[in-house]
Structure formats: C-alpha cells, structure tokens
Design a protein around this motif. Structure first.
Motif, PDB file in Angstrom:
ATOM      1  N   ASN A   4       0.820  -1.215   0.000  1.00 40.66           N
ATOM      2  CA  ASN A   4       0.000   0.000   0.000  1.00 40.66           C
ATOM      3  C   ASN A   4       0.852   1.263   0.000  1.00 40.66           C
ATOM      4  O   ASN A   4       0.933   2.000   0.991  1.00 40.66           O
ATOM      5  N   ILE A  41     -12.113   1.514  -1.423  1.00 36.72           N
ATOM      6  CA  ILE A  41     -12.227   2.100  -2.762  1.00 36.72           C
ATOM      7  C   ILE A  41     -12.772   0.991  -3.658  1.00 36.72           C
ATOM      8  O   ILE A  41     -12.189  -0.085  -3.741  1.00 36.72           O
ATOM      9  N   LEU A  96       0.305   3.819  -2.062  1.00 35.35           N
ATOM     10  CA  LEU A  96      -0.465   4.964  -2.551  1.00 35.35           C
ATOM     11  C   LEU A  96      -1.505   5.398  -1.532  1.00 35.35           C
ATOM     12  O   LEU A  96      -2.038   4.576  -0.773  1.00 35.35           O
ATOM     13  N   ASP A  97      -1.803   6.706  -1.526  1.00 33.34           N
ATOM     14  CA  ASP A  97      -2.859   7.239  -0.676  1.00 33.34           C
ATOM     15  C   ASP A  97      -4.202   7.115  -1.388  1.00 33.34           C
ATOM     16  O   ASP A  97      -4.279   6.766  -2.566  1.00 33.34           O
ATOM     17  N   ASN A  98      -5.269   7.430  -0.656  1.00 38.05           N
ATOM     18  CA  ASN A  98      -6.615   7.375  -1.209  1.00 38.05           C
ATOM     19  C   ASN A  98      -6.776   8.415  -2.319  1.00 38.05           C
ATOM     20  O   ASN A  98      -6.376   9.566  -2.172  1.00 38.05           O
ATOM     21  N   THR A  99      -7.379   7.996  -3.420  1.00 42.47           N
ATOM     22  CA  THR A  99      -7.550   8.876  -4.583  1.00 42.47           C
ATOM     23  C   THR A  99      -8.570   9.980  -4.331  1.00 42.47           C
ATOM     24  O   THR A  99      -8.498  11.046  -4.939  1.00 42.47           O
ATOM     25  N   VAL A 137      -9.180  -2.076  -1.273  1.00 44.41           N
ATOM     26  CA  VAL A 137     -10.069  -1.991  -2.428  1.00 44.41           C
ATOM     27  C   VAL A 137     -11.026  -3.178  -2.447  1.00 44.41           C
ATOM     28  O   VAL A 137     -10.752  -4.226  -1.878  1.00 44.41           O
ATOM     29  N   VAL A 186      -1.995  10.648  -5.069  1.00 44.26           N
ATOM     30  CA  VAL A 186      -1.826   9.411  -4.314  1.00 44.26           C
ATOM     31  C   VAL A 186      -0.382   9.223  -3.862  1.00 44.26           C
ATOM     32  O   VAL A 186      -0.077   8.344  -3.064  1.00 44.26           O
ATOM     33  N   TYR A 213      -1.210   2.538 -13.316  1.00 49.02           N
ATOM     34  CA  TYR A 213      -0.030   2.596 -12.457  1.00 49.02           C
ATOM     35  C   TYR A 213       1.086   1.774 -13.098  1.00 49.02           C
ATOM     36  O   TYR A 213       0.872   0.621 -13.489  1.00 49.02           O
ATOM     37  N   TYR A 215      -1.922  -1.476  -4.515  1.00 51.08           N
ATOM     38  CA  TYR A 215      -1.191  -0.363  -3.926  1.00 51.08           C
ATOM     39  C   TYR A 215      -2.088   0.655  -3.237  1.00 51.08           C
ATOM     40  O   TYR A 215      -1.631   1.432  -2.406  1.00 51.08           O
ATOM     41  N   LEU A 216      -3.368   0.693  -3.598  1.00 49.27           N
ATOM     42  CA  LEU A 216      -4.319   1.588  -2.935  1.00 49.27           C
ATOM     43  C   LEU A 216      -4.773   0.970  -1.618  1.00 49.27           C
ATOM     44  O   LEU A 216      -4.840  -0.252  -1.491  1.00 49.27           O
TER      45      LEU A 216
END
Length: 863
Positions: free
Chosen positions: A382, A400, A384-387, A510, A431, A487, A506-507
């Motif tokens: 993880n 997400i 990446l941050d939240n979109t 999900v 992100v 990505y 990565y998010l």
C-alpha cells in the motif's frame, strides 16, 4: 511478613510432602504384595485360582479405602500449602517476576509517551490493566456482588443513553451497537492490532524480509497478551533492535509475500482464465483477492512457472508448476456454475494437500482474514494514498470500489488500467509525491521508479512540471462512469524496464464490483410474467413515451436486484432477526438495519439496507433513497412495499437526478444491452456488477413484451423445446413467436383435428391477434375461405399472411393440400413459415424457408 506466616508455610509444605510420599509408598506396597503373592502361590487348579482371586479382591477393597484416605489427605494438605503461599505473597519466583513486570511496564509506558501510535497502545494497555485490577477486586467481593454491579451499571448506562437520545430528538431508545463509543474503541483497537500484526521491518532486501518474518512471531506474542512479563521483555528488546537497525519504514505485510511483479503476473493469469472460460451461460469474474491471500498463506513467495511439489517428487517423476495448481484451484472454485464455491469451501474440504489447511491453520488464517477486512489484503504494497480523500479516518477505513479491474477483458485483450467508482465532480487527490506531467486532460505523477496516471481530469488544480505531495488536490472526476487510472513501476533499473501493475495492490483497501454472472434461459410465465405485464402497462399508462426497450433494460436490472419483487429487503432471505419474519416489513428497527447487522461489516458504505424493486439504500456517501422511499410512502398513506407506490416513487418521488436518468432510459429505443448498462451505471450506481446477467435478463424481458405468449430472442425456451428446424439466423428478425401452446392445446374454440396443419394455423392466428375461423376446409382451401371472409388475396408472401399449398405439391396429399403461417419475408422473396404435421410429427412446430411457387396462394388479414 510475620514469623508465624512463614512457619505456617513451612509446615504446610512439609505436611503436603509427607502426604504425597505416604500415598506413593502405599500404592507401591500393595502392587508389590500382589505380584509377590501371585509368584509364590502359582495357582494351577480352578479352586486355587478362585481362592487367589478372592484374596486379591479383599486386599484391593482394603487398599482402595486406605488410598482414598491418603488421597484426601494429600488434597487437603495441598490446599493448605496453596493458602499459605498466598498469605506469604506468592513464591520467590513470582515475587521477583512481579518486580520485573512492574519495572518493565514502567519503562515501556515511559518509552511510549513521545509517539502518537504508541501512546494509543499505552493507553489501551493501561485501560486493560485497570480493568483487570477492578475485576480481581470484584471477584474478592464475591460473584453475586459482581452480578448485581454489572446489572446496575448496565441499567444506569442504558437509562442515561436513552435519556441522552431523547433529548436530541432520537426517541427514548438505545444507541445502535455499531455507533456506540465502546464499539468504535474496539474497532480502532482491532485495526491497530491488525497493523501491528502485519508490520514489517523493511522491504529493501531479502535478508530484511527474513528478519521481519522472524520478528513477527514475538510481535504476535505481544498482541495476544500485552500485559505479560514476556511481552514487556519482547517489546523492550524489539525497540532496542529497531533503534539499532533504523529500519522502521511503515507499511505492512499480509500473507501475500510475492514480488510485486510476480503478484501482478499471477493476477493477470487468473483473469485470463476467467475470460477464456466464460461463455454464453456464465460470465466469470472470480474473486482473485481470495486466491491471492490463500496462496500467500499456504505457499508464500512463489512464481507461476516454479514447481510446487518438487520436494515431494523424485528426479524422474513429473513435476507440477504453480500455474497448473492455480488452474486446478480455478476449476475447483468454478467447475459447477450452479454451485460456485469460495476459497473456504476448498481449503476446508479438498483432498489436495497443496490446497488444504489443517484445523490450526484454519483458525490462524481466519484471524488474518478478519484483520484483512479492516485494513485490506495487500498491506505490504500500500504505497499509494486514497484517490478521493486526503483525510485519514481513525474510526474506519472505507474501501475504494473498482468497477473495471486490471487484467484480461477478453481472451486476447489485456486492460492495464482500472476504473474506480466515483461520482462526476468528486475531488481527486495526489496518491503519491512527485512531478506532474499533463497531456491533454490526463495527469501523471512521476517519480524515478513509479508513474500514476489519472485519465480525463476536470478542473485541473496543477500545472505541467509542478511538484506535488501526497494528498494535494489534483482536480475533479469528469466522467459519471468513474475515474480511470493506470499505475506503472520500474521493474529493472539497469535495463530501464517498466511494467504495468495492478493498482488494486497499492491503494488502501479496495473491493471489486465485477462478480461472476450465471446466465440461464428463463421461461417467463406465472407470477413473473404478471409482474412484467403490470409494470409495463402501468408505466405506459403514466407516460405514453415509454418504450419496451427501456422498460426491459430497467426490469433486467431489477430481476438481478430483487427478482422484480416490491416486497424485498437486503438480507431478508437470512434467518430472523436479520432475515424477514411476518412482522418485519412494518418494523422501523428491522428496516433500518445496516452494514454491521446485515453483512457483518463487509459493506461499510451501507447505512440502511436496500428496499424494494431497486433496493433503495441509505449510504455513507450521502445517498438517502431508502429514507426517501419510506417518507414518500408515508406521505401517500400507502405501504412502502406496494408495487404501484414504488413505481410512482421512481417517476415522481426520487431525486431529480435519478428521475432524469430513469426517463432517459424509459424513453429510449436504443439497443437494450446498452440501455441496461446505462441504467446499471447511472441509476443503480453499481457499475460492473453482474452486467452480463442483467443484459441477458433484459433481452428475455424484451422478447416477452414483444410476444407475451412467446419467449426469448432465440425463440423462447418453451418455443424451442416444442420446435424443430428453426434457422438461428432468424432469431433476431422475428417480432413474435408461436408459443408451445400452439401445439399443445386447442385455443379459443378451435375445432380442427388436433395435430393437423389446420389446427396449428388456427392456434397461430389466435396468438397473432388475427381473425380465425372454423370450417375453412382442408389446407389447400384456406386461402379461398379467408378471402371470402374479407381477407386480401395475393400471389406474394407477406409476414402474418396464410399460405395454402395446392394438393399434390410440396409433398402434400392430393385430396388435402397443406396450410402454413408466414413468419418473415426476405428481400429476395424467400420467406420463413411455421407449420405442423410434417413427417407425421403433430406435437411440434416445424420451421422452413420457402421459395415462392405457382402452387402457393396467400391470404393477407384485414388491417
């Protein structure tokens, strides 16, 4: 400690030791006496054996009483010894342990003070310690007092909570369990435990990963009992090691431990199997997350082409790769389309040892899955941050949702992006930190090892070349169908090789909307046929612009959502109290159940369960359609589960946004598949969910509306079952089909002999809505008789006309001839007919394409 107490302890220990020794000595003496006696007497005759047996029995009775007395004495002295130890303050080791425990506790709590996360742990530990002390004190007072105290506390808290809610206009009711502070505290603590459990020292090298794997064992020990002396020692040593190594990097690790590119390759392979195996009966979208978690737990770090059974095979035996194992696993999950299985079904019952978990493993794995529900499946990756938000929520981590996933979308076509569920106008945030590159309306954030792209961004807040930090606003979602993202990561620095990866890894947390759709040929009849007719007729009466295509698209969706049933609620099929009882439908508390009660936390966005035809739901993102339906029903003085009430709500009571979408669909004559997708995406707001199934439903509803007595676009299941010789190229050309009733019953006063060509054509005219007559003679006489009754004579075929064949031609008997019904006429003059009594078959419809001949005559019905 007094001298008398210490003397009592010494006496108690001595007495217990003596009693224990006496018992042991007596047992041994009796055993030895019995052996010695048997050896000396050596009984030979039956009388001697009986004498010896009686003597030994008498001795055992005496021994039993004596041993019972000694056992009781041992028990009594042991109790006195334990009491003396308690009065003395415990054993020497326990005293030393308490001192060490206190000192370690004080040290650890002090070390926690400068770190927010660790302060949470310290606070939780102090609360636990205080609670334990209170419980011990309560136990000393007595269990009865504890019960009274608990009951009184519960009553006082309950009354206070009810009064609090009453004062705020919520009624004199208790706060729902899911909203209470103690539940929120528990959830927060569980998430903290989950993050700690899956934490890792770093992921810069294999060695570091091995160290993290080793360290995870003592971490679990700490989490299981954070107040034990062993836990303090482990935490102390852990902090010391971390300080020395300096490898605290955040992130975490789930059971998934593959290299990230191997992970994407595995996901891609499974998605390819889905596309290759899908057909017109089932559209596969397997829950790949389930497979990835299990494989990570059972097989850890693996690659597709490596062998999973190499340790068990000899050099000369055939070995199997993980790719083959995954194929076998896919078959186990999806082999029976009418009985699709989950991973839990497989690893609890399979005989394949590579896919099976032991009882202890299942217990451990279930705990990991519970934590994964809180923090996601791929905590390790993880990055990446939240979109869609830059604010962290300590209470919950909302998922997400992905409407279109990374992977194969057909047998040969690969899709490298993902479409995230979003509303048009939602804000987009960075992100990750990096440099911005803008191409048209596409925004890419770049670093030396990663590139994240947002497609079609509206209201840009950044410029080309800007440096952004994670959480900075980028722009807004431009499409109402969601936000498409890609990505890409640097796979090989030396070769400068980049690779697309699944952004879902990565998010943070999900979930996927695409799920397997099982498509069946439905026979629309009975109650479902009545519902379709009633709904279509009601909507047509309210709005003459309504089209069959539009209604079919809507009902195709409702068939999946609620089986086109107004009296439905999410989870009503479960056992009460979550499932429905006779009184549930008018119970406000039952209707208002949400995610925790119905789904156990699986869908945190659901505030109040879905109701009715369209499963109207209140959601955490602001939708209140569940409440709007109930209020609309109340304002009209009707039950919310009244069918016409719900249809009226859709047309007039729903929000203007949804009313507009509904009208756009209902008024359209576009392709029904396209309209079904539009309704799903914009009205249902659940893009990708069982789309193929919904489209299949809509096609069958449309075929039924075009011909209520017929079937589907393939002629209807009942029609095909009672037909033979149907040319498939006409499946999409016919507007109506004869039903199976035309060859199974005499319709509307039909007096012709059953099974004859005349009997069938009479029935076909009944279903087509054309004038129909008895006593028209044989087949070759029908056109003449119909023209005499006002029909128009013709020597060319017209769809809906009747064709007579002169006797002796077209394999007919000279005295009778033949008659058939014209279903469709081609541009070249050839025409499709339906008929009966061909080759002696009198219970099935026969289809044929004829070329016009001089011995054919046609009668066209009056308009």
């Amino acid at each position: 400690m007094s001298r008398k107490t210490r003397q009592d302890l010494r006496d108690a220990k001595r007495d217990y030791k003596e009693a224990k020794s006496d018992l042991k000595t007596t047992k041994n003496s009796y055993k030895q006496a019995e052996k010695r006696e048997s050896r000396l007497l050596k009984p030979k005759t039956d009388a001697e054996k009986r004498y010896l047996g009686q003597k030994q029995k008498a001795r055992r009775q005496v021994a039993s009483k004596e041993l019972a007395t000694l056992k009781e004495k041992k028990k009594t002295t042991k109790t006195k010894k334990r009491q003396a130890i308690q009065r003395n303050g415990g054993t020497g080791v326990q005293k030393v342990g308490r001192v060490a425990h206190y000192q370690a506790s004080h040290f650890v709590d002090s070390a926690f003070q400068d770190n927010d996360v660790l302060e949470d742990i310290a606070s939780a530990r102090q609360n636990i310690r205080r609670t334990h002390a209170e419980i011990r004190q309560a136990k000393k007072i007595g269990s009865y007092t504890v019960k009274i105290g608990k009951g009184a506390t519960r009553d006082v808290y309950g009354a206070g909570n009810r009064t609090y809610n009453l004062a705020r206009g919520r009624g004199f009711t208790r706060t729902p369990i899911s909203n209470r502070w103690e539940t929120k505290f528990k959830n927060k603590y569980q998430r903290l435990r989950a993050r700690l459990r899956v934490s890792k020292a770093g992921k810069t090298a294999r060695t570091t990963k091995k160290v993290a794997s080793t360290v995870s064992k003592p971490i679990l020990t700490v989490l299981k009992n954070p107040l034990s002396a062993k836990a303090y020692l482990i935490m102390f040593l852990g902090f010391l090691i971390i300080a020395l190594l300096g490898v605290v990097t955040g992130g975490g690790s789930s059971t998934v431990s593959q290299n990230e590119f191997d992970l994407t390759e595995t996901w891609t392979y499974l998605s390819k199997i889905d596309r290759e195996k899908s057909n017109d009966k089932v559209d596969y979208w397997t829950n790949i997350d389930e497979i990835m978690m299990f494989m990570g737990y059972k097989h850890e770090d693996f690659t597709l082409n490596s062998n999973y059974d190499s340790k068990d095979k000899k050099w000369y035996q055939f070995k199997h790769s993980y790719k083959e194992l995954l194929s076998d696993l896919w078959k186990d999950l999806n082999g029976d389309k009418d009985n699709l299985k989950t991973m839990a079904d497989i690893y609890t019952s399979t005989k394949n040892k590579y896919l099976k978990l032991s009882k202890d493993e299942i217990k451990d794995y279930n705990e990991i899955l519970e934590q994964a529900k809180e923090v996601g499946y791929y905590v390790t990756y993880n990055d990446l941050d939240n979109t869609f938000t830059n604010k962290a929520d300590d209470e919950k981590l909302d998922p997400i949702r992905i409407d279109k996933r990374f992977g194969y979308v057909s047998k040969n076509k690969m899709y490298n992006g993902s479409i995230l569920q979003a509303n048009q106008g939602d804000k987009l945030y960075a992100v990750m930190s990096g440099k911005v590159t803008i191409k048209g309306t596409d925004v890419t954030i770049k670093t030396s090892s990663a590139e994240f792209t947002y497609k079609k961004v509206a209201r840009l807040r950044v410029k080309n070349g800007d440096m952004v930090k994670a959480g900075d606003e980028i722009g807004e979602v431009s499409e109402s169908s969601g936000q498409e993202v890609y990505y890409k990561k640097l796979k090989d620095k030396k070769k400068k090789e980049w690779a697309w990866v699944n952004v879902g890894f990565y998010l943070p947390k999900v979930e996927y909307n695409q799920t397997t759709s099982v498509i069946s040929d439905m026979n629309i009849e009975g109650d479902i046929a009545k519902k379709i007719n009633n709904i279509y007729n009601y909507l047509k009466k309210q709005d003459p612009k309504v089209t069959k295509n539009g209604v079919s698209a809507m009902l195709g969706n409702f068939w999946t959502e609620s089986s086109i049933t107004a009296k439905r609620a999410e989870g009503d099929y479960l056992s009460p109290p979550v499932g429905a009882s006779a009184t549930s439908w008018d119970d406000p508390n039952w209707l208002s159940m949400g995610n925790m009660e119905v789904y156990g936390g699986k869908y945190p966005n659901i505030v109040h369960r879905g109701l009715g035809l369209g499963q109207w739901t209140d959601t955490a993102d602001g939708s209140t359609r569940h409440t709007a339906l109930l209020n609309y029903a109340k304002s009209k003085g009707k039950k919310w589960y009244d069918l016409e009430l719900q249809l009226d709500f859709m047309l007039h009571g729903d929000s203007p946004y949804y009313i507009k979408i509904l009208n756009d669909v209902l008024h359209s004559n576009e392709d029904v598949n396209s309209l079904t997708t539009t309704f799903l995406v914009y009205w249902e707001g659940n893009s990708g969910d069982k789309l193929a199934q919904r489209q299949n439903n809509a096609q069958q509803v449309l075929a039924y509306l075009k011909n209520p007595t017929g079937g589907s676009t393939k002629g209807g299941s009942s029609t095909l079952q009672s037909s033979w010789g149907f040319p498939q190229e006409y499946a999409s050309k016919l507007k109506s089909y004869p039903s199976s009733a035309t060859v199974s019953a005499s319709l509307d006063g039909n007096t012709y002999p059953i099974g004859q060509c005349t009997w069938y054509v009479y029935n076909r005219l009944v279903e087509a809505g054309s004038p129909h007559y008895n006593w028209l003679g044989n087949g070759q006489d029908w056109v003449r008789g119909l023209v005499a009754r006002g029909w128009t004579f013709s020597d060319k075929p017209v769809a809906g006309s009747v064709v007579s064949v002169a006797g002796g031609f077209g394999y007919s008997l000279p005295q009778y001839g033949h008659v058939a019904y014209v279903e469709y006429v081609n541009e070249d003059g050839t025409f499709l007919i339906s008929e009966c009594n061909v080759s002696g078959i009198q219970n099935k419809i026969h289809w044929a394409v004829w070329t016009n001949q001089t011995y054919f005559t046609f009668a066209i019905p009056p308009k």
